[in-house]
Design a protein around this motif. Structure first.
Motif, PDB file in Angstrom:
ATOM      1  N   PRO A 299     -19.923 -12.481 -14.180  1.00 33.00           N
ATOM      2  CA  PRO A 299     -20.922 -12.666 -14.896  1.00 33.00           C
ATOM      3  C   PRO A 299     -22.233 -13.962 -14.692  1.00 33.00           C
ATOM      4  O   PRO A 299     -21.761 -15.212 -14.102  1.00 33.00           O
ATOM      5  N   GLY A 300     -23.627 -13.625 -14.254  1.00 31.51           N
ATOM      6  CA  GLY A 300     -24.353 -14.396 -13.818  1.00 31.51           C
ATOM      7  C   GLY A 300     -24.632 -14.046 -12.444  1.00 31.51           C
ATOM      8  O   GLY A 300     -25.436 -15.084 -11.785  1.00 31.51           O
ATOM      9  N   ASN A 301     -23.515 -13.559 -11.432  1.00 28.46           N
ATOM     10  CA  ASN A 301     -23.970 -13.759 -10.200  1.00 28.46           C
ATOM     11  C   ASN A 301     -25.608 -12.925 -10.063  1.00 28.46           C
ATOM     12  O   ASN A 301     -25.114 -11.523 -10.106  1.00 28.46           O
ATOM     13  N   LYS A 302     -26.813 -13.176  -9.644  1.00 27.19           N
ATOM     14  CA  LYS A 302     -27.908 -12.823  -9.485  1.00 27.19           C
ATOM     15  C   LYS A 302     -28.454 -12.667  -7.965  1.00 27.19           C
ATOM     16  O   LYS A 302     -29.112 -12.683  -7.718  1.00 27.19           O
ATOM     17  N   LYS A 303     -27.208 -12.740  -7.071  1.00 27.87           N
ATOM     18  CA  LYS A 303     -27.791 -12.846  -6.033  1.00 27.87           C
ATOM     19  C   LYS A 303     -27.092 -11.612  -4.870  1.00 27.87           C
ATOM     20  O   LYS A 303     -26.309 -11.211  -5.054  1.00 27.87           O
TER      21      LYS A 303
ATOM     22  N   TYR B  95     -33.637 -11.210 -10.046  1.00 27.69           N
ATOM     23  CA  TYR B  95     -32.189 -11.861  -9.593  1.00 27.69           C
ATOM     24  C   TYR B  95     -33.743 -11.890  -7.502  1.00 27.69           C
ATOM     25  O   TYR B  95     -34.287 -12.253  -7.676  1.00 27.69           O
TER      26      TYR B  95
ATOM     27  N   ALA C 196     -24.128  -9.965  -5.368  1.00 28.13           N
ATOM     28  CA  ALA C 196     -23.387  -9.268  -6.672  1.00 28.13           C
ATOM     29  C   ALA C 196     -23.759  -7.928  -5.783  1.00 28.13           C
ATOM     30  O   ALA C 196     -23.388  -6.980  -6.128  1.00 28.13           O
TER      31      ALA C 196
ATOM     32  N   GLU D 179     -25.690  -3.417 -13.555  1.00 27.48           N
ATOM     33  CA  GLU D 179     -26.247  -3.596 -14.785  1.00 27.48           C
ATOM     34  C   GLU D 179     -25.782  -1.900 -15.585  1.00 27.48           C
ATOM     35  O   GLU D 179     -25.868  -1.481 -16.534  1.00 27.48           O
TER      36      GLU D 179
END
Length: 333
Positions: free
Chosen positions: A42-46, A75, A103, A301
């Motif tokens: 959760p929160g990994n937008k890389k 992202y 991610a 998502e």
């Protein structure tokens, strides 16, 4: 009573297991039907882009499209490019992701077989993998693959050359890069298959250049010596095209042998304008990068993912280049 205690214990174990699964994000939706690995933390937008090599305008244009789309979708995208188009060097980049898995990984595999194991390892860690430009033989690793129809691109190159040559007879050389590179190998095959429809043109076969311009130049020099009726050359990518132009220039054959290149880098576009190339088959790398990010984010998502996407191709000659300037590749974002 003994039976009741056992039932209570089982019930407690199930409850504990459910709590653990919930804590690990197991209640989330897995994107795009990809059954390998879990969702990113959760929160990994890389997102990470690993292209075939660094400093090539095709991959720079892809990076520009990917960076813009990643920012739009919330992202970040980091590009980690190997110094050369080489499976061992690209494997080093892929293996290094293990310490901080992104991610999503957008990658242009430099070898359709050798890159399977290292990319699979990243996938096993929960990273969503999207192939951009090139692809693996194993279709179960990536959630999506975005590329030009390279066989169709080769076919378009043969049609372009045939139109340039007209009815004049002669031999044609194909310069490919490295055996096992899915994109250029498909271009070469598509070209040779289509060339059979033009009886005035005879293929002298494909030769590999190891993606090195100097080797391409040497192959052209040798072909000019052994094949006096050489009338055309198809170069399957930027480096082979630049090397072919150098070989023709050194032999004083610019304009006498029709050179059709793949891609539309600044140097190739300038070469077309100066008459060193007679035709270019341009891809749309910015769109490939953009769509690669879209598919990676969709998978992360839990949204529908398209497994295979085909990007557009465009035949450009000196007469049509100004009308197709939007397809010229960039040197920086």
């Amino acid at each position: 009573m003994k039976r009741n205690r056992k039932t209570a214990a089982v019930t407690g174990s199930v409850a504990a297991l459910l709590a653990l699964v919930t804590a690990c994000g197991g209640g989330g939706q897995v994107g795009g039907g990809d059954e390998g690995g879990d969702q990113a933390a959760p929160g990994n937008k890389k997102l990470v882009l690993i292209p075939g090599t660094q400093a090539e305008p095709f991959y720079i244009s892809m990076q520009c499209g990917a960076e813009a789309e990643a920012g739009k979708l919330g992202y970040t995208l980091e590009t980690q490019a190997p110094q050369k188009f080489d499976a061992a060097l690209q494997t080093e980049k892929v293996n290094a992701l293990g310490s901080a898995p992104p991610a999503g990984l957008l990658i242009a595999p430099t070898d359709d077989q050798a890159m399977i194991a290292p990319i699979q390892q990243v996938k096993n860690g929960g990273t969503k993998v999207v192939e951009v430009d090139t692809s693996l033989k194993d279709k179960n690793v990536a959630v999506s693959s975005i590329s030009s129809d390279n066989a169709e691109g080769g076919k378009l190159a043969a049609q372009t050359l045939a139109k340039l040559v007209g009815d004049k007879p002669g031999s044609v050389l194909v310069l490919d890069t490295i055996a096992g590179t899915s994109t250029t190998n498909a271009r070469a095959k598509g070209f040779e298959d289509e060339l059979k429809n033009y009886p005035n043109l005879k293929s002298v076969g494909a030769q590999f250049t190891q993606n090195e311009p100097d080797q391409a130049a040497s192959k052209v020099t040798a072909a000019l010596s052994s094949t006096p009726d050489l009338i055309g050359i198809f170069a399957t990518n930027l480096n082979t095209g630049e090397g072919a132009a150098t070989g023709l220039r050194n032999a004083g054959k610019i304009g006498q042998v029709n050179l059709v290149g793949f891609d539309a880098s600044p140097s190739e576009v300038e070469g077309l304008r100066k008459g060193e190339y007679q035709g270019l088959i341009a891809q749309d790398p910015a769109s490939i990068g953009q769509q690669g990010v879209q598919q990676a984010v969709a998978a992360l998502e839990g949204k529908p993912v398209q497994r295979d996407i085909t990007a557009g191709l465009h035949s450009i000659t000196k007469d049509t280049m100004d009308a197709n300037a939007q397809y010229f590749y960039k040197q920086q974002c």
